[in-house]
Design a protein around this motif. Structure first.
Motif, PDB file in Angstrom:
ATOM      1  N   TRP A  44       0.850  -1.207   0.000  1.00  0.00           N
ATOM      2  CA  TRP A  44       0.000   0.000   0.000  1.00  0.00           C
ATOM      3  C   TRP A  44       0.874   1.241   0.000  1.00  0.00           C
ATOM      4  O   TRP A  44       0.625   2.181  -0.763  1.00  0.00           O
ATOM      5  CB  TRP A  44      -0.904  -0.017   1.230  1.00  0.00           C
ATOM      6  N   GLU A  75       2.414   1.821  -3.473  1.00  0.00           N
ATOM      7  CA  GLU A  75       1.456   2.293  -4.482  1.00  0.00           C
ATOM      8  C   GLU A  75       1.073   3.747  -4.247  1.00  0.00           C
ATOM      9  O   GLU A  75       1.068   4.557  -5.181  1.00  0.00           O
ATOM     10  CB  GLU A  75       0.204   1.401  -4.458  1.00  0.00           C
ATOM     11  N   ARG A  76       0.756   4.091  -3.006  1.00  0.00           N
ATOM     12  CA  ARG A  76       0.333   5.465  -2.712  1.00  0.00           C
ATOM     13  C   ARG A  76       1.497   6.443  -2.812  1.00  0.00           C
ATOM     14  O   ARG A  76       1.320   7.589  -3.236  1.00  0.00           O
ATOM     15  CB  ARG A  76      -0.300   5.522  -1.317  1.00  0.00           C
ATOM     16  N   THR A  77       2.680   6.013  -2.426  1.00  0.00           N
ATOM     17  CA  THR A  77       3.840   6.897  -2.513  1.00  0.00           C
ATOM     18  C   THR A  77       4.228   7.128  -3.971  1.00  0.00           C
ATOM     19  O   THR A  77       4.608   8.249  -4.347  1.00  0.00           O
ATOM     20  CB  THR A  77       5.023   6.325  -1.720  1.00  0.00           C
ATOM     21  N   GLU A  88       2.133   7.220  -6.430  1.00  0.00           N
ATOM     22  CA  GLU A  88       1.144   8.190  -6.896  1.00  0.00           C
ATOM     23  C   GLU A  88       1.498   9.597  -6.428  1.00  0.00           C
ATOM     24  O   GLU A  88       1.381  10.572  -7.195  1.00  0.00           O
ATOM     25  CB  GLU A  88      -0.247   7.807  -6.386  1.00  0.00           C
TER      26      GLU A  88
END
Length: 210
Positions: free
Chosen positions: A192, A195-197, A199
């Motif tokens: 997680w 993926e978020r980093t 983005e």
């Protein structure tokens, strides 16, 4: 001088340092700096307490070596910027791929070292650890500058964003503090975080639209 004997002593010394640092890493990450004694490190490494002092002189030096080995993933004296994952990211065919590989490589490092850096930061009232923390921040910042300069050379930075700003943005987004916040305190997975980093770096550094 017997060169072979000297080489053998050097190899044994390096092996002992590596073993002590590996044993210490788990203790520092689990207990913190103050609660981890040199004796407990020696016991975990299967060596005498005096052996630890002979090899490192101070407990802070043991933690510093544990951090270095965790960042690298081994005990070899190869700088971060010469590590395969860094070279692969910098040689990526485009900026998007560079960011993706950069975040993935940093995530792998953080899984090994974030707990140790929490021990360093938590013990920063100790002058030796304060210096270690500052040095680590500067080392991470230097790495981010190389990545930012690469993105700038590709013409990939967000409009109006300079390479120095981009480096500082990535220093924060890829920091051990945020990694620990999400993966330890908030229970998010390392996947997680990656993926978020990714983005976040794409949006803030490349100016990419989700």
């Amino acid at each position: 001088m017997d060169t072979n004997a000297a080489d053998g002593r050097t190899a044994r010394s390096r092996a002992t340092r590596a073993r002590v640092a590996r044993a210490a890493a788990g203790l520092f990450a689990a207990r913190g700096y103050a609660a981890t004694s040199v004796r407990s490190v020696a016991d975990a490494a299967g060596v005498g307490e005096q052996t630890v002092y002979y090899a490192f002189k101070t407990k802070a030096a043991v933690l510093a070596e544990a951090v270095d080995q965790a960042v690298a993933g081994d005990a070899e004296p190869v700088p971060t910027l010469e590590r395969p994952w860094v070279r692969e990211a910098l040689a990526a065919p485009d900026a998007e791929a560079q960011v993706r590989l950069h975040v993935a490589g940093t995530g792998a490092v953080m899984e090994r070292v974030a707990g140790l850096l929490e021990a360093v930061r938590g013990g920063a009232a100790d002058p030796d650890l304060a210096r270690l923390w500052r040095a680590n921040v500067e080392q991470r910042r230097a790495v981010q500058h190389v990545f930012a300069d690469s993105l700038a050379a590709r013409g990939a930075l967000a409009p109006g964003l300079e390479a120095g700003e981009a480096a500082d943005l990535m220093l924060g987004l890829l920091s051990p503090e945020l990694f620990t916040l999400y993966t330890v305190h908030l229970g998010r997975s390392a996947r997680w975080w990656r993926e978020r980093t990714t983005e976040a770096v794409r949006a803030q550094v490349l100016g990419a639209v989700p």
